[in-house]
Design an enzyme around this catalytic site. Structure first.
Site, PDB file in Angstrom:
ATOM      1  N   CYS A   2       0.826  -1.207   0.000  1.00 28.28           N
ATOM      2  CA  CYS A   2       0.000   0.000   0.000  1.00 28.28           C
ATOM      3  C   CYS A   2       0.863   1.262   0.000  1.00 28.28           C
ATOM      4  CB  CYS A   2      -0.862   0.038   1.246  1.00 28.28           C
ATOM      5  SG  CYS A   2      -1.829  -1.427   1.492  1.00 28.28           S
ATOM      6  N   ARG A  28       4.917   0.080  -5.921  1.00 33.43           N
ATOM      7  CA  ARG A  28       4.882  -0.712  -4.686  1.00 33.43           C
ATOM      8  C   ARG A  28       3.925  -1.890  -4.798  1.00 33.43           C
ATOM      9  NH1 ARG A  28       6.552   2.520   0.058  1.00 33.43           N
ATOM     10  NH2 ARG A  28       5.135   1.323   1.333  1.00 33.43           N
ATOM     11  N   TRP A  74      -3.093  -2.638  -1.373  1.00 33.91           N
ATOM     12  CA  TRP A  74      -2.710  -4.003  -1.742  1.00 33.91           C
ATOM     13  C   TRP A  74      -3.405  -4.890  -0.725  1.00 33.91           C
ATOM     14  CZ3 TRP A  74       0.340  -8.109   0.271  1.00 33.91           C
ATOM     15  CH2 TRP A  74       0.845  -8.999  -0.680  1.00 33.91           C
ATOM     16  N   ASN A 100      -1.674   2.104   5.911  1.00 36.64           N
ATOM     17  CA  ASN A 100      -0.816   0.992   5.480  1.00 36.64           C
ATOM     18  C   ASN A 100      -0.520   0.141   6.704  1.00 36.64           C
ATOM     19  OD1 ASN A 100      -0.658   2.255   3.045  1.00 36.64           O
ATOM     20  ND2 ASN A 100       1.529   2.725   3.146  1.00 36.64           N
ATOM     21  N   GLY A 101      -0.410  -1.167   6.507  1.00 33.75           N
ATOM     22  CA  GLY A 101      -0.062  -2.040   7.621  1.00 33.75           C
ATOM     23  C   GLY A 101      -1.241  -2.915   8.008  1.00 33.75           C
ATOM     24  N   GLU A 469      18.385 -16.981  -7.756  1.00 36.38           N
ATOM     25  CA  GLU A 469      17.873 -15.669  -8.143  1.00 36.38           C
ATOM     26  C   GLU A 469      17.377 -15.683  -9.598  1.00 36.38           C
ATOM     27  OE1 GLU A 469      16.904 -13.157  -6.742  1.00 36.38           O
ATOM     28  OE2 GLU A 469      16.976 -11.539  -8.220  1.00 36.38           O
ATOM     29  N   LYS A 473      13.597 -14.576 -10.437  1.00 40.20           N
ATOM     30  CA  LYS A 473      13.306 -13.471 -11.359  1.00 40.20           C
ATOM     31  C   LYS A 473      12.390 -13.956 -12.468  1.00 40.20           C
ATOM     32  CE  LYS A 473      14.281 -10.876  -9.788  1.00 40.20           C
ATOM     33  NZ  LYS A 473      14.665 -10.064  -8.686  1.00 40.20           N
ATOM     34  N   GLU A 476       8.758 -14.705 -11.109  1.00 39.26           N
ATOM     35  CA  GLU A 476       7.916 -13.602 -10.645  1.00 39.26           C
ATOM     36  C   GLU A 476       7.403 -12.736 -11.775  1.00 39.26           C
ATOM     37  OE1 GLU A 476       9.676 -10.657  -7.969  1.00 39.26           O
ATOM     38  OE2 GLU A 476      11.622 -11.071  -8.823  1.00 39.26           O
ATOM     39  N   HIS A 492      19.241 -35.652  -6.690  1.00 41.13           N
ATOM     40  CA  HIS A 492      18.553 -36.105  -5.482  1.00 41.13           C
ATOM     41  C   HIS A 492      17.057 -35.839  -5.538  1.00 41.13           C
ATOM     42  CE1 HIS A 492      22.354 -37.084  -3.651  1.00 41.13           C
ATOM     43  NE2 HIS A 492      22.810 -35.885  -3.974  1.00 41.13           N
ATOM     44  N   LYS A 591       6.313  -4.204  -4.101  1.00 42.52           N
ATOM     45  CA  LYS A 591       7.735  -3.827  -4.043  1.00 42.52           C
ATOM     46  C   LYS A 591       8.268  -3.896  -2.621  1.00 42.52           C
ATOM     47  CE  LYS A 591      11.601  -2.278  -5.662  1.00 42.52           C
ATOM     48  NZ  LYS A 591      12.381  -3.323  -6.378  1.00 42.52           N
TER      49      LYS A 591
HETATM   50  C1  F6R Z   1      12.091 -10.037  -5.886  1.00 42.38           C
HETATM   51  C2  F6R Z   1      12.077  -9.094  -4.797  1.00 42.38           C
HETATM   52  C3  F6R Z   1      11.714  -9.578  -3.443  1.00 42.38           C
HETATM   53  C4  F6R Z   1      12.492  -8.793  -2.372  1.00 42.38           C
HETATM   54  C5  F6R Z   1      11.998  -9.171  -0.977  1.00 42.38           C
HETATM   55  C6  F6R Z   1      12.782  -8.447   0.094  1.00 42.38           C
HETATM   56  O1  F6R Z   1      12.466  -9.442  -7.082  1.00 42.38           O
HETATM   57  O2  F6R Z   1      12.330  -7.937  -4.982  1.00 42.38           O
HETATM   58  O3  F6R Z   1      11.936 -10.939  -3.305  1.00 42.38           O
HETATM   59  O4  F6R Z   1      13.837  -9.074  -2.504  1.00 42.38           O
HETATM   60  O5  F6R Z   1      10.643  -8.839  -0.859  1.00 42.38           O
HETATM   61  O6  F6R Z   1      12.740  -7.073  -0.085  1.00 42.38           O
HETATM   62  P1  F6R Z   1      13.777  -6.115   0.599  1.00 42.38           P
HETATM   63  O7  F6R Z   1      15.086  -6.301  -0.064  1.00 42.38           O
HETATM   64  O8  F6R Z   1      13.227  -4.739   0.358  1.00 42.38           O
HETATM   65  O9  F6R Z   1      13.823  -6.472   2.032  1.00 42.38           O
END
Ligand code: F6R
Length: 596
Positions: A2, A28, A74, A100-101, A469, A473, A476, A492, A591
């Site tokens: 949010c 976000r 969100w 937010n929260g 990673e 990527k 997602e 395994h 985000k």
């Molecule tokens: C994936 C991504 C998330 C963040 C995770 C932690 O592309 O961005 O997996 O890495 O939500 O976020 P931060 O780094 O802000 O703690």
């Protein structure tokens, strides 16, 4: 997650400021949006969907006012519907609130309010707040006192902003959820994140947990829970508004991938001395940890795995933990330094883990991108990764900057055996990354395999987090199934999934025993007819078994991890583009994940 924006003092422009601010918060992640303005009566407009849907809604009868608040939601309590969108109002329609929260005690508050005759319009936890304010107003409190009274009843995490009809002010409070004020000569702003008002001012005031803010056209005041005024520093943000634009790129993610040479340069600037074979990380060099526990989530967890390996190589016992697990199943910490890796500095799980570590007496360090973020303020020490603002939901430039910063940390606090070689490789990272961006054939690889049923990524040692990673990527932003494995684990279990319709991306760098073992794993998948894409510096013979090759420059294995990751970012991006996905705002993702 949010987002909140508020504006006071921009007569005639309040609505534009709010909508522009909301569009800057889109990154976000959100599923509905709304605004409330007061000045000429309190008017609220909100709807499920995107900011453009809200714009369409606003066109019919644009609300006007000198004070306003806006929100991107969100969903956490209740689906993304018009009713659940913020702002939420009380029974009289005189109060509007954005939040937010998560309000943990909302159900009992709601039960009490319903029993007292209040009518609720939404499923949200937030809606208790305007009704609590309504009650306090009815009891004779002024708007500010009514707001404080409502906040005092909340348990949980919140950044809350409220407006009350007939009062040209915004009342705000924070606990465990970021809130920042923007200070201009003739106007004041309030937001969950600086980009929301960065086009108007670069002067900011960060609120701390437990603080309240009142914004009026001619003043801003921050106070504590008792109402005492708190003297706050006004900081200046050091990045340009253009840095939050797309600069001609189709997506923020692609722009941010291309910004990586600059991000790496910024991260390393003034911190490496190639001639002396040393790094300069200031006082952090005195940390001298005897052990390190990293806590992080998602992409940052992959950076943490990599960081832990760097420290182990220098003889320091180090482990990476998923922050959400660490927070509730905290391992013995002993003398370990606890390092939170979090680009936003606001991830609730990571903050919980760090708080638990602090509660147990551990020293904490935040490795973060956001100056003034909660992690930066709460930890004993901070190492900034200096990547600049990242808007795309998928972390790209912040990940490579985390890897670079973790190298600085490892070099700065240990006697790393091959410090000189690592530093030389770090110095080359920006130009090596640029070379990949200039010549990568990832787009054609992505097109070739865009319709595959699943994707696997394998790597060992430094390249194991890169494999994880690469898969994260891809999954997602393409919504396709992708998994990363340590090369040795393939046989395994996961090998059962490998077919001629599951490309395997193998990250093979160098030509040592580890590379040879990974080439062995590549042979295993090749024998099952899986298409193999080798991400390699060409030193091993992996290309003999590969259908496609993504080249990276030859460098130190630590730096090779950064470069291999850039190739995999490009594969994910181009696959998602080919599939027509919502690259910058993937479904269901946010985000900054500010709830546990
Ligand atoms: C994936 C991504 C998330 C963040 C995770 C932690 O592309 O961005 O997996 O890495 O939500 O976020 P931060 O780094 O802000 O703690």
């Amino acid at each position: 997650m949010c987002g909140i924006i508020g504006s006071v003092g921009r007569d005639g422009e309040t609505l534009d400021v709010l909508v522009h601010g909301l569009s800057k918060l889109e990154y976000r992640g959100y599923d509905s949006a709304g605004v409330a303005l007061t000045g000429d009566g309190l008017q609220t407009r909100k709807c499920a969907g995107e900011i453009d849907d809200l714009r369409a809604e606003l066109e019919h009868e644009p609300p006007a006012g000198v004070v306003g608040i806006g929100h991107t939601r969100w969903s956490t309590h209740g689906p993304p519907t018009d009713e659940n969108a913020h702002p939420h109002q009380d029974c009289t329609g005189d109060v509007a609130v954005v939040h937010n929260g998560i309000i943990e005690n909302y159900q009992s508050l709601r039960d009490e309010l319903v029993a007292a005759g209040h009518t609720f319009e939404s499923d949200t936890d937030t809606e208790v707040v305007p009704h609590l304010i309504e009650d306090a107003l009815a009891d004779g409190a002024g708007p500010e006192a009514a707001f404080r009274s409502a906040i005092s009843k909340l348990e949980g995490s919140y950044a809350v902003a409220a407006v009350v009809d007939g009062t040209e002010a915004i009342f705000a409070a924070r606990n465990d959820s970021p809130l920042v004020l923007g200070i201009d000569d003739d106007a004041y702003y309030l937001a969950s994140d600086v980009p929301a008002f960065r086009d108007h001012t670069d002067r900011v005031v960060y609120l701390e947990d437990g603080e309240f803010a009142t914004l009026r056209a001619d003043e801003w005041i921050v106070s504590d829970g008792t109402g005492e005024t708190v003297e706050k520093a006004v900081n200046t943000v050091d990045w340009d508004p253009e840095e939050t634009g797309k600069s001609g790129y189709e997506h923020f993610m692609l722009k941010e991938i291309h910004e990586q040479p600059r991000a790496l340069r910024q991260c390393l600037r003034g911190r490496v001395d190639e001639l002396a074979g040393e790094v300069d990380i200031g006082d952090l060099a005195d940390l001298s940890p005897t052990g390190v526990q990293f806590v992080a989530c998602g992409t940052s967890y992959h950076a943490a795995l990599y960081g832990a390996q760097l420290l182990r190589e220098a003889g320091i016992p180090a482990q990476a933990f998923l922050a959400s697990e660490y927070a509730t199943a905290t391992p013995p910490i002993g003398d370990a330094l606890v390092v939170g890796v979090t680009q936003s500095g606001e991830t609730a799980d990571t903050l919980s883990a760090l708080r638990e570590a602090r509660r147990r007496g551990a020293r904490t360090l935040a490795v973060t991108n956001v100056v003034g973020s909660t992690a930066a303020r709460e930890c004993d020490h901070v190492l900034y990764i200096r990547a600049g603002p990242e808007i795309g939901v998928a972390a790209t430039k912040t990940f490579v900057s985390q890897l670079a910063a973790l190298n600085l940390l490892a070099l700065g606090v240990t006697n790393c055996p091959d410090a000189r070689e690592t530093i030389a490789a770090l110095r080359e990272l920006p130009s090596d990354t640029q070379a990949i961006l200039d010549d990568s054939t990832a787009e054609s690889v992505a097109e070739q395999y865009a319709d595959a049923s699943a994707y696997f990524f394998i790597g060992r040692e430094h390249q194991y987090p890169v494999a994880l990673e690469g898969a994260l990527k891809l999954k997602e932003i393409t919504y396709k199934h992708a998994e990363g494995f340590a090369g040795g684990e393939l046989k395994h279990g996961p090998l059962a999934l490998v077919t001629d319709d599951t490309p395997v991306f193998a990250v093979v760098t160098g030509d040592d025993a580890t590379a040879t073992k990974l080439v062995g794993n590549v042979k295993e998948v090749e024998a099952r007819d899986a298409p193999v894409v080798a991400v390699t510096d060409g030193q091993s013979d992996v290309e003999r078994y590969a259908d496609e090759v993504l080249r990276i420059p030859e460098t130190h294995p630590r730096a090779a991890a950064v470069l291999a990751n850039v190739q995999l970012q490009l594969v994910a991006y181009h696959t998602a583009a080919r599939l027509g996905r919502s690259i910058d705002k993937p479904r269901n993702l946010a985000k900054s994940v500010t709830v546990e």
